[in-house]
Design a protein around this motif. Structure first.
Motif, short mmCIF file in Angstrom:
data_model
loop_
_atom_site.label_atom_id
_atom_site.label_comp_id
_atom_site.label_asym_id
_atom_site.label_seq_id
_atom_site.Cartn_x
_atom_site.Cartn_y
_atom_site.Cartn_z
N LYS A 148 37.92 64.00 -1.10
CA LYS A 148 37.58 63.07 -2.04
C LYS A 148 38.55 62.96 -3.15
CE LYS A 148 32.21 62.22 -0.90
NZ LYS A 148 31.38 62.78 -1.32
N PRO A 149 38.80 61.87 -4.08
CA PRO A 149 40.10 61.63 -4.90
C PRO A 149 39.90 62.57 -5.79
CG PRO A 149 39.10 59.97 -3.81
CD PRO A 149 38.25 60.76 -3.16
N GLU A 150 38.41 63.18 -6.30
CA GLU A 150 37.76 64.19 -7.23
C GLU A 150 38.46 65.53 -7.14
OE1 GLU A 150 34.23 62.94 -4.95
OE2 GLU A 150 35.72 61.55 -6.23
N ILE A 151 38.41 65.84 -5.68
CA ILE A 151 38.96 67.21 -5.17
C ILE A 151 39.51 67.27 -5.36
CG2 ILE A 151 38.34 68.76 -3.09
CD1 ILE A 151 35.76 67.87 -5.13
N ASP B 299 40.01 60.06 10.53
CA ASP B 299 41.10 60.82 10.08
C ASP B 299 40.02 61.26 8.45
OD1 ASP B 299 43.40 60.25 10.51
OD2 ASP B 299 44.03 58.19 10.14
N VAL B 300 40.27 62.48 8.50
CA VAL B 300 39.18 62.98 7.39
C VAL B 300 40.15 63.22 5.93
CG1 VAL B 300 38.06 65.16 6.44
CG2 VAL B 300 37.47 63.98 9.36
N MET B 301 39.88 63.20 4.46
CA MET B 301 41.09 62.96 3.57
C MET B 301 39.85 64.13 2.75
SD MET B 301 43.60 62.91 4.04
CE MET B 301 44.57 62.77 2.36
N LEU C 48 29.12 62.24 14.61
CA LEU C 48 30.16 63.53 15.02
C LEU C 48 30.50 63.49 14.10
CD1 LEU C 48 31.19 65.17 17.12
CD2 LEU C 48 32.49 63.33 17.42
N ALA C 49 31.40 62.76 13.18
CA ALA C 49 32.11 62.82 11.46
C ALA C 49 31.65 63.23 10.99
CB ALA C 49 32.94 61.40 11.70
N GLU C 50 30.41 62.34 10.58
CA GLU C 50 29.57 63.41 9.81
C GLU C 50 29.01 64.70 9.59
OE1 GLU C 50 26.80 60.05 7.06
OE2 GLU C 50 25.79 60.09 8.87
N THR C 51 28.26 64.91 10.77
CA THR C 51 27.67 66.13 10.62
C THR C 51 28.72 67.68 11.50
OG1 THR C 51 27.01 65.45 12.95
CG2 THR C 51 26.02 64.82 11.55
N PHE C 52 29.68 67.28 12.11
CA PHE C 52 30.70 68.02 12.49
C PHE C 52 32.25 68.17 11.27
CE2 PHE C 52 32.71 69.94 15.91
CZ PHE C 52 32.59 71.32 15.92
N ASN D 107 33.31 67.89 6.26
CA ASN D 107 32.26 68.19 4.84
C ASN D 107 31.97 67.16 3.97
OD1 ASN D 107 30.93 68.96 3.27
ND2 ASN D 107 31.68 71.37 3.14
N THR D 108 30.67 66.47 4.56
CA THR D 108 30.40 65.24 3.15
C THR D 108 30.93 64.99 1.77
OG1 THR D 108 28.87 64.96 3.74
CG2 THR D 108 30.25 63.43 5.01
N VAL D 109 30.15 66.28 1.90
CA VAL D 109 30.19 67.27 -0.14
C VAL D 109 31.66 66.61 -0.60
CG1 VAL D 109 29.46 68.72 -1.71
CG2 VAL D 109 27.95 68.51 0.34
N ILE D 110 32.56 67.00 0.18
CA ILE D 110 33.71 67.00 -0.16
C ILE D 110 34.92 66.01 0.28
CG2 ILE D 110 33.98 69.21 -1.84
CD1 ILE D 110 35.63 70.39 0.23
#
Length: 93
Positions: free
Chosen positions: A11-14, A7-9, A62-66, A69-72
């Motif tokens: 970030k709360p501040e975005i 599950d990808v969401m 896989l989740a982290e790189t593909f 987008n771990t910036v947001i």
């Protein structure tokens, strides 16, 4: 075969403009009492073999790189147990 869900969401501040659009539409459609909506993505991965620590580490990478987008975005990796969950979801539709 096992199923792993990512599950990808945002970030709360975005800011989530899609979630805000849904939230604003809900009262007009007769749905009251929803104070916030956040939209995300769900990936269901069918894994050959056992889901052990090595497989989960690979899926996390896989989740982290593909997938995210771990910036947001934040993500969560979960293993679904058996087909009972799927049958319950299909019955709810």
């Amino acid at each position: 075969m096992a199923r792993v869900v990512v599950d990808v969401m945002l970030k709360p501040e975005i800011l989530d403009p899609q979630g805000q659009a849904v939230q604003r539409a809900l009262p007009r459609l007769g749905f009251q009492g929803i104070s916030d909506v956040r939209q995300g993505k769900r990936f269901e991965l069918e894994v050959d073999g056992p889901v052990d620590a090595a497989a989960l580490a690979r899926i996390h990478e896989l989740a982290e790189t593909f997938l995210a987008n771990t910036v947001i975005e934040d993500f969560v990796v979960k293993v679904e147990e058996g087909q009972e969950t799927r049958k319950a979801e299909e019955a709810a539709k």
